[in-house]
Enzyme design. Structure first.
Site, PDB file in Angstrom:
ATOM      1  N   SER A 197      30.724  57.412  -3.675  1.00 41.77           N
ATOM      2  CA  SER A 197      29.360  56.956  -3.418  1.00 41.77           C
ATOM      3  C   SER A 197      29.181  55.504  -3.842  1.00 41.77           C
ATOM      4  O   SER A 197      29.811  55.047  -4.793  1.00 41.77           O
ATOM      5  CB  SER A 197      28.376  57.849  -4.181  1.00 41.77           C
ATOM      6  OG  SER A 197      27.044  57.491  -3.902  1.00 41.77           O
ATOM      7  N   CYS A 324      20.829  65.155  -9.982  1.00 43.89           N
ATOM      8  CA  CYS A 324      20.640  66.173  -8.939  1.00 43.89           C
ATOM      9  C   CYS A 324      20.346  67.531  -9.563  1.00 43.89           C
ATOM     10  O   CYS A 324      19.587  68.335  -9.031  1.00 43.89           O
ATOM     11  CB  CYS A 324      21.887  66.255  -8.063  1.00 43.89           C
ATOM     12  SG  CYS A 324      22.237  64.734  -7.154  1.00 43.89           S
TER      13      CYS A 324
END
Length: 383
Positions: A197, A324
């Site tokens: 990412s 998350c």
């Protein structure tokens, strides 16, 4: 506010930001368009693909751009399951995998797949022997995160890759926390697929990538896509990809410098906690298996969320685990992998350093935590 949550996300690097703006203004064409504007954007895109592939020691043909690590994990697992090395329906994964992995696994279980979850040992590592013992004739996929995002332990990817190869099993790894912090060139070619990412390495949010060995004849999960050789639909965010590539070049160029800096910061922080050491438990592996810039810990008797809010009151940003996972209001997955009970799991906090972190700031944070604990006076840790 002094930021110590770099494992969650990082600020955009100034040079990467300038690249983003330049590309957005000058290379705005759709990479699939046949006119010169599209061709220029496509040439830049392929240059980024080649550069990132070289940085990671992989073939550019297997590198696909995505919206980030979560999408990369999803697409990689689906791709590997579309082309297994043998018949079967058994998957092995770590308990402490990212929520995006668990989301895919939960759905696959409803479709008839059988999933075995592997815990951590006391050092926060997957035991290769336990993993080997969990393999069945019908095991077709292993997925283990390279670096745990909550305690920073570095899993024995080389050993797991060898086990997977010897047993004709695909192996996926989440590289989101290791990309830009560890030299991946010796590890990346060993596995079937990995994800990464941009926003963890001072690049933009909403961009990342996934690598799948080119020789795997995958079937795309989304049919009919024209972008990324049909692997993923949707017009590519070329400015973000270019900015992520610039950020990757910069951070990988300073790997050794960062590692040395983070080791010193880690040492200084732990030493600052000496007055309350009887209440503190840090979850970590030996030097070779520990990413220095992530400290996962708990303080007996103090809930992590309360400690996070108290630190916030003193202008320090820390977290209670993966962002998350926090959004789900559940304890960090790593606490389950470590075998902590419900009360101990609630005490977990994470401190993570970055490029702007200084020894002075980390000592101030440590002293603040000591001040909070001494005022609260919890019960000592009982191991």
């Amino acid at each position: 506010m002094i930021y110590f949550d770099f494992a969650a996300t990082t600020p955009l690097d100034q040079d990467a930001a300038e690249v983003y703006v330049k590309v957005a203004m000058e290379y705005f064409g759709n990479t699939q368009s046949l006119h010169d504007c599209g061709s220029q954007a496509n040439i830049l895109l392929e240059n980024c693909r080649e550069e990132l592939a070289q940085l990671m020691g992989i073939h550019k043909k297997g590198l696909y751009f995505t919206s980030g690590g979560s999408e990369g994990n999803f697409l990689a697992i689906e791709a590997l399951l579309s082309s297994p090395l043998k018949d079967g329906n058994h998957i092995i994964a770590g308990i402490a995998e990212h929520s995006s992995i668990h989301g895919v696994l939960n759905r696959l279980q409803k479709q008839g797949y059988d999933v075995t979850l592997i815990p951590f040992n006391a050092d926060g590592l997957i035991d290769p022997e336990l993993l080997l013992q969990s393999i069945r004739p019908e095991t077709i996929l292993i997925t283990v995160q390279h670096v745990n995002s909550e305690i920073g332990t570095i899993q024995p990817i080389e050993k797991i890759a060898k086990i997977a190869k010897n047993n004709h099993i695909h192996f996926h790894s989440d590289f989101v926390q290791s990309f830009g912090k560890i030299n991946l060139k010796a590890i990346a070619p060993l596995i079937s697929s990995f994800s990464f990412s941009g926003h963890k390495i001072y690049g933009p949010k909403g961009v990342g990538g996934v690598y799948i060995k080119p020789e795997i004849p995958l079937i795309p999960f989304f049919p009919g896509g024209s972008h990324e050789s049909g692997f993923r639909p949707g017009t590519l965010n070329v400015p973000a990809i270019a900015a992520m590539t610039a950020a990757a070049q910069k951070i990988i160029g300073r790997l050794e410098e960062d590692q040395n800096k983070f080791q010193l910061l880690r040492k200084a922080f732990i030493e600052t906690l000496e007055p309350i050491k009887q209440w503190v438990k840090i979850y970590q592996a030996d030097y070779e298996r520990q990413l220095a810039n992530i400290i996962g810990m708990r303080i007996a008797g103090i809930e992590g969320q309360w400690m996070m809010l108290e630190c916030n009151r003193f202008d320090f940003a820390i977290s209670t685990g993966s962002a998350c996972q926090i959004g789900m209001q559940t304890p960090a997955k790593v606490t389950e992998a470590l075998g902590l009970n419900k009360e101990a799991a609630k005490e977990f906090i994470r401190i993570s350093f970055g490029h702007s972190s200084t020894t002075e700031d980390i000592i101030k944070l440590g002293e603040t935590i000591v001040q909070i604990v001494e005022a609260f006076k919890p019960a000592p840790v009982i191991d």
